[in-house]
Write a protein that holds these residues in place. Structure first.
Motif, PDB file in Angstrom:
ATOM      1  N   ARG A  75       0.830  -1.205   0.000  1.00 35.08           N
ATOM      2  CA  ARG A  75       0.000   0.000   0.000  1.00 35.08           C
ATOM      3  C   ARG A  75       0.865   1.257   0.000  1.00 35.08           C
ATOM      4  N   ALA A  76       1.913   1.228   0.800  1.00 36.14           N
ATOM      5  CA  ALA A  76       2.815   2.385   0.853  1.00 36.14           C
ATOM      6  C   ALA A  76       3.543   2.573  -0.475  1.00 36.14           C
ATOM      7  N   LEU A  77       3.960   1.467  -1.082  1.00 34.97           N
ATOM      8  CA  LEU A  77       4.653   1.553  -2.364  1.00 34.97           C
ATOM      9  C   LEU A  77       3.719   2.053  -3.461  1.00 34.97           C
ATOM     10  N   ALA A  78       2.464   1.620  -3.426  1.00 45.34           N
ATOM     11  CA  ALA A  78       1.488   2.068  -4.424  1.00 45.34           C
ATOM     12  C   ALA A  78       1.259   3.572  -4.333  1.00 45.34           C
ATOM     13  N   LEU A  79       1.260   4.114  -3.124  1.00 48.60           N
ATOM     14  CA  LEU A  79       1.091   5.555  -2.955  1.00 48.60           C
ATOM     15  C   LEU A  79       2.274   6.305  -3.556  1.00 48.60           C
ATOM     16  N   ARG A  80       3.471   5.804  -3.357  1.00 48.06           N
ATOM     17  CA  ARG A  80       4.653   6.459  -3.932  1.00 48.06           C
ATOM     18  C   ARG A  80       4.633   6.377  -5.454  1.00 48.06           C
ATOM     19  N   HIS A  81       4.150   5.268  -5.992  1.00 47.68           N
ATOM     20  CA  HIS A  81       4.063   5.141  -7.450  1.00 47.68           C
ATOM     21  C   HIS A  81       2.992   6.066  -8.017  1.00 47.68           C
ATOM     22  N   ALA A  82       1.896   6.271  -7.285  1.00 47.32           N
ATOM     23  CA  ALA A  82       0.860   7.199  -7.740  1.00 47.32           C
ATOM     24  C   ALA A  82       1.396   8.629  -7.748  1.00 47.32           C
ATOM     25  N   LEU A  83       2.151   8.993  -6.735  1.00 47.21           N
ATOM     26  CA  LEU A  83       2.762  10.328  -6.688  1.00 47.21           C
ATOM     27  C   LEU A  83       3.769  10.493  -7.825  1.00 47.21           C
ATOM     28  N   SER A  84       4.533   9.449  -8.083  1.00 45.94           N
ATOM     29  CA  SER A  84       5.509   9.502  -9.171  1.00 45.94           C
ATOM     30  C   SER A  84       4.821   9.600 -10.526  1.00 45.94           C
ATOM     31  N   ALA A  85       3.665   8.930 -10.672  1.00 47.25           N
ATOM     32  CA  ALA A  85       2.921   8.990 -11.927  1.00 47.25           C
ATOM     33  C   ALA A  85       2.437  10.410 -12.202  1.00 47.25           C
ATOM     34  N   LYS A  86       1.968  11.098 -11.164  1.00 45.63           N
ATOM     35  CA  LYS A  86       1.525  12.483 -11.339  1.00 45.63           C
ATOM     36  C   LYS A  86       2.700  13.391 -11.703  1.00 45.63           C
ATOM     37  N   GLN A  87       3.834  13.163 -11.076  1.00 51.33           N
ATOM     38  CA  GLN A  87       5.017  13.970 -11.386  1.00 51.33           C
ATOM     39  C   GLN A  87       5.481  13.706 -12.817  1.00 51.33           C
ATOM     40  N   ALA A  88       5.493  12.446 -13.224  1.00 48.32           N
ATOM     41  CA  ALA A  88       5.944  12.102 -14.569  1.00 48.32           C
ATOM     42  C   ALA A  88       5.010  12.668 -15.639  1.00 48.32           C
ATOM     43  N   ALA A  89       3.723  12.782 -15.321  1.00 45.32           N
ATOM     44  CA  ALA A  89       2.744  13.287 -16.285  1.00 45.32           C
ATOM     45  C   ALA A  89       2.672  14.815 -16.282  1.00 45.32           C
ATOM     46  N   GLY A  90       3.453  15.457 -15.439  1.00 49.67           N
ATOM     47  CA  GLY A  90       3.408  16.917 -15.351  1.00 49.67           C
ATOM     48  C   GLY A  90       2.145  17.437 -14.697  1.00 49.67           C
ATOM     49  N   GLU A  91       1.514  16.616 -13.856  1.00 48.70           N
ATOM     50  CA  GLU A  91       0.258  16.995 -13.218  1.00 48.70           C
ATOM     51  C   GLU A  91       0.421  17.221 -11.718  1.00 48.70           C
ATOM     52  N   LEU A  92       1.657  17.448 -11.296  1.00 47.87           N
ATOM     53  CA  LEU A  92       1.933  17.722  -9.886  1.00 47.87           C
ATOM     54  C   LEU A  92       2.319  19.189  -9.733  1.00 47.87           C
ATOM     55  N   VAL A  93       1.657  19.873  -8.810  1.00 50.69           N
ATOM     56  CA  VAL A  93       1.917  21.289  -8.540  1.00 50.69           C
ATOM     57  C   VAL A  93       2.282  21.438  -7.071  1.00 50.69           C
ATOM     58  N   VAL A  94       3.318  22.215  -6.809  1.00 51.88           N
ATOM     59  CA  VAL A  94       3.730  22.496  -5.430  1.00 51.88           C
ATOM     60  C   VAL A  94       3.236  23.890  -5.068  1.00 51.88           C
ATOM     61  N   LEU A  95       2.471  23.959  -3.996  1.00 52.53           N
ATOM     62  CA  LEU A  95       1.871  25.217  -3.542  1.00 52.53           C
ATOM     63  C   LEU A  95       2.560  25.686  -2.275  1.00 52.53           C
ATOM     64  N   ASP A  96       2.758  26.970  -2.187  1.00 51.07           N
ATOM     65  CA  ASP A  96       3.401  27.528  -1.001  1.00 51.07           C
ATOM     66  C   ASP A  96       2.545  27.284   0.243  1.00 51.07           C
ATOM     67  N   LYS A  97       1.324  27.824   0.243  1.00 51.86           N
ATOM     68  CA  LYS A  97       0.411  27.653   1.370  1.00 51.86           C
ATOM     69  C   LYS A  97      -1.014  27.554   0.854  1.00 51.86           C
ATOM     70  N   ALA A  98      -1.813  26.720   1.488  1.00 50.37           N
ATOM     71  CA  ALA A  98      -3.236  26.614   1.154  1.00 50.37           C
ATOM     72  C   ALA A  98      -4.010  27.420   2.184  1.00 50.37           C
ATOM     73  N   GLU A  99      -4.012  28.727   1.993  1.00 48.19           N
ATOM     74  CA  GLU A  99      -4.662  29.627   2.938  1.00 48.19           C
ATOM     75  C   GLU A  99      -5.507  30.646   2.196  1.00 48.19           C
ATOM     76  N   SER A 100      -6.629  31.006   2.796  1.00 48.58           N
ATOM     77  CA  SER A 100      -7.516  32.009   2.237  1.00 48.58           C
ATOM     78  C   SER A 100      -7.732  33.114   3.264  1.00 48.58           C
ATOM     79  N   LYS A 101      -7.497  34.355   2.859  1.00 49.63           N
ATOM     80  CA  LYS A 101      -7.669  35.477   3.789  1.00 49.63           C
ATOM     81  C   LYS A 101      -9.136  35.794   4.015  1.00 49.63           C
ATOM     82  N   GLU A 102      -9.914  35.808   2.927  1.00 49.65           N
ATOM     83  CA  GLU A 102     -11.320  36.193   3.062  1.00 49.65           C
ATOM     84  C   GLU A 102     -12.206  35.012   3.464  1.00 49.65           C
ATOM     85  N   GLY A 103     -11.806  33.827   3.062  1.00 47.23           N
ATOM     86  CA  GLY A 103     -12.661  32.674   3.319  1.00 47.23           C
ATOM     87  C   GLY A 103     -13.890  32.659   2.433  1.00 47.23           C
ATOM     88  N   LYS A 104     -13.807  33.336   1.277  1.00 49.81           N
ATOM     89  CA  LYS A 104     -14.933  33.437   0.361  1.00 49.81           C
ATOM     90  C   LYS A 104     -14.709  32.549  -0.868  1.00 49.81           C
TER      91      LYS A 104
END
Length: 219
Positions: free
Chosen positions: A105-134
């Motif tokens: 299960r742990a290995l499958a999760l790492r392979h899924a993450l690697s698949a997203k990275q290989a497909a160019g579908e992985l984005v790194v975000l600084d912070k997931a925060e909203s000031k207004e909450g709207k």
């Protein structure tokens, strides 16, 4: 490997190092498929039920006399041959889950993450925060980033305002890092990881990262 970090304002916020042992594997579709089957099987309620001949509400009286009718011999009407009778070998409540080793299960999760990275579908975000909450403000930010179908993974604790703003947006899922799973990763077009989530994943897979580094030094 290096990855660019973005903000919700679509601005660059430097780079981050991604561990090869987590994001640089050659994806194995068979392993990922096994994990998806495991997750979907565990989600099944297993409450399906059909009445057998001992459960149907019909008379137990013999339908007609044994001999002299010119027809086949029959007993009561609870048998499957008759309308209203019990179902033969029908479904009964059961658990559909099956075992899958924790390491797989742990290995499958790492392979899924690697698949997203290989497909160019992985984005790194600084912070997931909203000031207004709207919701409208967050929708505008996502439109600028071209995020229409994404899974956002943050650290151990989610910001309440961000979750409140995102929950009304279609095809947008927000999960804490402890809730990350293969099925939800594949279900969305893009995977967005905050820096806090990446740090937590590297800590979670520290042994795999160290082993990968040791193998690299030997070669």
């Amino acid at each position: 490997m290096k990855a660019d970090v973005t903000t919700l304002a679509a601005a660059k916020a430097g780079t981050v190092d991604l561990a090869e042992a987590i994001f640089g594997l050659k994806p194995r579709p068979d392993l990922i498929q096994r994990m998806v089957r495991y997750q979907l099987a565990k989600r099944r309620a297993g409450t399906h039920h059909a009445q057998d001949r001992s459960e149907v509400n019909v008379t137990g009286k013999k339908m007609y006399k044994q001999k002299g009718t010119g027809g086949a011999r029959h007993g009561d009407k609870s048998v499957p041959q008759w309308r209203g009778g019990g179902k033969a070998f029908g479904p009964k409540p059961r658990d559909h889950a099956f075992e899958l080793p924790k390491k797989v299960r742990a290995l499958a999760l790492r392979h899924a993450l690697s698949a997203k990275q290989a497909a160019g579908e992985l984005v790194v975000l600084d912070k997931a925060e909203s000031k207004e909450g709207k919701t409208q403000a967050l929708r505008d930010q996502f439109a600028k980033l071209e995020w229409t179908n994404v899974l956002i993974i943050d650290g151990a604790e989610l910001q309440t305002d961000f979750v409140r703003a995102a929950r009304n947006l279609p095809n947008i899922d927000v999960l804490p890092v402890q809730g990350i799973n293969v099925y939800d990763i594949l279900r969305r077009r893009k995977l967005v990881l905050t820096k806090a989530a990446i740090a937590a994943l590297e800590e979670r897979f520290a042994d795999a990262v160290n082993n990968h580094a040791a193998e690299g030094s030997k070669s």
